[in-house]
Design a protein around this motif. Structure first.
Motif, mmCIF file in Angstrom:
data_model
loop_
_atom_site.group_PDB
_atom_site.id
_atom_site.type_symbol
_atom_site.label_atom_id
_atom_site.label_comp_id
_atom_site.label_asym_id
_atom_site.label_seq_id
_atom_site.Cartn_x
_atom_site.Cartn_y
_atom_site.Cartn_z
ATOM 1 N N ARG A 133 -41.004 4.072 11.601
ATOM 2 C CA ARG A 133 -40.460 3.166 12.616
ATOM 3 C C ARG A 133 -39.312 2.374 12.016
ATOM 4 O O ARG A 133 -39.233 2.214 10.793
ATOM 5 C CB ARG A 133 -41.533 2.197 13.095
ATOM 6 C CG ARG A 133 -41.915 1.168 12.034
ATOM 7 C CD ARG A 133 -43.135 0.354 12.393
ATOM 8 N NE ARG A 133 -43.453 -0.617 11.336
ATOM 9 C CZ ARG A 133 -44.129 -0.328 10.228
ATOM 10 N NH1 ARG A 133 -44.544 0.907 10.000
ATOM 11 N NH2 ARG A 133 -44.379 -1.266 9.321
ATOM 12 N N ILE B 260 -39.327 7.461 14.284
ATOM 13 C CA ILE B 260 -40.041 7.411 15.552
ATOM 14 C C ILE B 260 -39.529 6.223 16.364
ATOM 15 O O ILE B 260 -39.384 5.121 15.831
ATOM 16 C CB ILE B 260 -41.576 7.316 15.358
ATOM 17 C CG1 ILE B 260 -42.285 7.226 16.719
ATOM 18 C CG2 ILE B 260 -41.975 6.184 14.429
ATOM 19 C CD1 ILE B 260 -43.810 7.303 16.639
ATOM 20 N N SER C 238 -38.406 11.328 16.855
ATOM 21 C CA SER C 238 -39.589 11.572 17.680
ATOM 22 C C SER C 238 -39.949 10.341 18.500
ATOM 23 O O SER C 238 -39.438 9.241 18.269
ATOM 24 C CB SER C 238 -40.776 11.948 16.792
ATOM 25 O OG SER C 238 -41.061 10.884 15.876
ATOM 26 N N THR C 239 -40.843 10.542 19.452
ATOM 27 C CA THR C 239 -41.398 9.432 20.215
ATOM 28 C C THR C 239 -42.661 9.885 20.923
ATOM 29 O O THR C 239 -43.012 11.076 20.911
ATOM 30 C CB THR C 239 -40.372 8.888 21.235
ATOM 31 O OG1 THR C 239 -40.771 7.575 21.649
ATOM 32 C CG2 THR C 239 -40.261 9.788 22.458
ATOM 33 N N TYR D 236 -44.471 13.561 20.899
ATOM 34 C CA TYR D 236 -45.899 13.562 20.600
ATOM 35 C C TYR D 236 -46.689 13.718 21.901
ATOM 36 O O TYR D 236 -47.376 12.804 22.371
ATOM 37 C CB TYR D 236 -46.276 12.302 19.828
ATOM 38 C CG TYR D 236 -45.562 12.188 18.501
ATOM 39 C CD1 TYR D 236 -45.453 13.287 17.657
ATOM 40 C CD2 TYR D 236 -44.997 10.990 18.084
ATOM 41 C CE1 TYR D 236 -44.797 13.196 16.434
ATOM 42 C CE2 TYR D 236 -44.335 10.892 16.866
ATOM 43 C CZ TYR D 236 -44.232 11.993 16.044
ATOM 44 O OH TYR D 236 -43.581 11.907 14.838
ATOM 45 N N LEU E 154 -46.860 9.816 9.307
ATOM 46 C CA LEU E 154 -46.270 9.027 10.380
ATOM 47 C C LEU E 154 -46.548 7.537 10.242
ATOM 48 O O LEU E 154 -47.702 7.109 10.199
ATOM 49 C CB LEU E 154 -46.805 9.534 11.730
ATOM 50 C CG LEU E 154 -46.356 8.782 12.985
ATOM 51 C CD1 LEU E 154 -44.841 8.865 13.168
ATOM 52 C CD2 LEU E 154 -47.072 9.343 14.224
#
Length: 608
Positions: free
Chosen positions: A63, A102, A139-140, A192, A355
């Motif tokens: 993040r 992310i 990503s998210t 995701y 992650l």
């Protein structure tokens, strides 16, 4: 010497890309594209040229606060310094060489489509400016329904359980294809989703409507459809949460859940959607921070379990794609081991991507130390990097990681996409009760409506409180509708206000939210029904509310599966007779007084 040669070679290969990026132009055209390795041999040569620190960094997806990669707001700079020890996304990449970022709404990454595109391009520019120029995998969590990170004007689709109620593989695939195309246009290339958990426990506090339903075969079919939809749009899909989070009563964000299925029950209930995802060629699978003693007697969380991730997922299911952990900041993975051991144990278990650790410095240095000490071989982490690079190569990130403003305008929130979302949503609303054929409402006999009820915290797919959205949707169809928020725990005074407001109305619509046996939402419905005005209840989240409302006197009841605008508008069209109630329950609703007995079975739903 070897590393310096690599740097010259790769910088030369990406010089045009970096030069184009430095101009501030969003996007690059064919002549300016970098050419990157596409074969395993080329990827392995690239890996061999990387420093150990770069290799370790590629395993992490982190993040970062801010709307810009280089110039975030001061508050976001302060948050980054406090949590990560860097000021910006660009500093994060240059310091830790992370392989992915992310996006979160709360991290201020997703204000609007063009800002997201600029942020994505800024992140890629930072990656290509490193010692070894490398694109990042952004990503998210864009599950749709109650979990969304990118809101309007992007197209918001019905969530998983709503799609389960619709039961259409075609709709599920179309929803994912449209959502994937819009994410790709924003530079987000790993989503995701879909949730592959089979929600067999109505009390599940963390999955619920994020699941397609309780039938493993139906869930498997819809998961496979969404995998194909996302990946046909150039976005890596991620089935989660392996080996299956559907029968938990603890939220893994706050504790460590245990699932006590036997090995045979797991194979029958939990495994089918993941098998279907693997058969559909899914690019990534996310682990669960849950204990399944039948699969690993050590009772390590699945994220840290070699018997589960290597023995079952890799060897038994034959999956060789990317395995990503659920967030390492969640309590479920932190309860048994310290933060410095968790990433090391996850890699030893078979994970590829780590992650969002709570402290990146601790996690990054722990992995680096484990490789230097020999606890983890460099060859082992190179296996994971190869899988990650294969995915980046498949997505075209080595060729051109950038997006364009024209692509955003051409793709995100288009009229055609929004129309598809409304059409799909109309297939999901489920009519559970309709005493005296009250529904559909007629503007002649039920013109003046009151809309009351819960206004839970809004997911990204909402423009306002559900009561306001519902009232507005009725007004657009020619009804007179007044909104009154009564909350998820209405007080006696608020209930009295609602009863007074109901006087003279032709019908009252009550939005309910996770009603319990002691909830004052039950009192609200009873008090409104006692006025003699017909009461229509609409479950805004879990469809189980109707079981708790038995005996309250409602005249009709429906399930919307979420309180996002697209699902609420569809529910209003069903109530008003502008659409047929074709949704069918994807989960059973049990009786409150006898949970072993079913009140409404899977597949139940009334029609007009």
């Amino acid at each position: 010497m070897h590393h310096r040669t690599s740097r010259r070679t790769l910088l030369a290969a990406t010089a045009a890309t970096v030069a184009a990026a430095a101009t501030g132009v969003v996007g690059i055209s064919g002549a300016a594209q970098a050419t990157g390795p596409s074969s395993d041999s080329g990827l392995k040569r690239l890996i061999a040229r990387m420093s150990l620190e770069e290799k370790v960094g590629q395993l992490f997806v982190m993040r970062v606060y801010g709307h810009s990669a280089t110039a975030p707001d001061q508050a976001d700079i302060d948050a980054n310094l406090a949590e990560i020890g860097v000021r910006t996304a660009a500093e994060l990449i240059s310091t830790y060489h992370v392989g992915g970022i992310i996006y979160f709404t709360w991290a201020h990454n997703t204000r609007d489509p063009h800002q997201i595109a600029e942020l994505s391009n800024g992140i890629q520019r930072a990656g290509l400016a490193g010692p070894t120029p490398l694109p990042l995998l952004i990503s998210t969590d864009q599950e749709h329904g109650i979990v969304c990170r990118v809101g309007e004007p992007a197209t918001l689709m019905p969530g998983a359980m709503a799609l389960g109620a619709g039961g259409s593989r075609s709709d599920a695939r179309t929803a994912a294809r449209i959502a994937g195309a819009e994410l790709a246009a924003l530079g987000i290339r790993q989503n995701y989703a879909p949730d592959a958990d089979v929600n067999v426990n109505p009390a599940n506090p963390v999955i619920g409507v994020r699941s397609f339903g309780s039938d493993p075969r139906s869930v498997a079919a819809l998961v496979a459809a969404q995998v194909k939809g996302y990946q046909s749009a150039g976005v890596a899909a991620t089935a989660k949460h392996f080996p299956g989070h559907g029968d938990t009563s603890t939220d893994s964000h706050t504790g460590l859940p245990s699932i006590h299925h036997t090995r045979e029950q797991w194979a029958e209930l939990d495994a089918p959607p993941f098998r279907a995802a693997a058969a559909a060629g899914i690019d990534s699978i996310m682990t669960a921070h849950i204990v399944v003693p039948a699969l690993d007697p050590s009772e390590d969380p699945a994220t840290l379990s070699r018997p589960i991730l290597t023995g079952i997922l890799r060897e038994e299911l034959g999956y060789d794609g990317v395995v990503v952990t659920d967030s390492l900041g969640m309590e479920g993975v932190r309860t048994k081991y310290g933060d410095e051991r968790v990433p090391v144990l996850a890699l030893k278990a078979g994970v590829d991507q780590l992650l969002n650790p709570p402290d990146l410095s601790v996690a990054w240095n722990a992995v680096l130390a484990a490789v230097k000490s020999g606890e983890i071989s460099e060859a082992r982490i190179e296996e994971s990097i190869l899988r990650i690079f294969r995915l980046k190569s498949k997505l075209g990130l080595f060729r051109d990681p950038y997006v364009t403003h024209a692509g955003v305008d051409r793709t995100v929130g288009t009229r055609a996409h929004l129309a598809s979302a409304d059409r799909i949503a109309e297939h999901t609303t489920t009519l559970l009760a309709n005493t005296g054929a009250l529904l559909p409402l007629s503007r002649r006999s039920h013109r003046d409506l009151l809309v009351v009820g819960a206004d839970p915290a809004s997911p990204s797919g909402t423009t306002g409180p559900p009561t306001t959205t519902l009232a507005g949707a009725f007004q657009e169809l020619g009804f007179s509708a007044t909104a009154l928020s009564t909350g998820t725990a209405p007080s006696k005074a608020r209930i009295a206000e609602a009863v007074a407001a109901a006087q003279g109305k032709d019908a009252v619509v009550v939005g309910t939210y996770n009603v319990s046996a002691t909830s004052s939402q039950r009192t609200l419905v009873s008090a409104l029904a006692a006025t003699g005005v017909p009461v229509i209840t609409l479950a805004l989240r879990n469809p189980y509310d109707i079981a708790q409302l038995t005996g309250t006197g409602y005249a009709a009841s429906l399930a919307a599966y979420s309180w996002t605008d697209v699902e609420l508008r569809a529910a209003v069209r069903v109530i008003a007779g502008r659409a047929e109630p074709v949704g069918r329950l994807p989960v059973p609703v049990q009786r409150v007084d006898d949970p072993e007995r079913t009140l409404y079975p899977v597949g139940y739903g009334l029609s007009y």
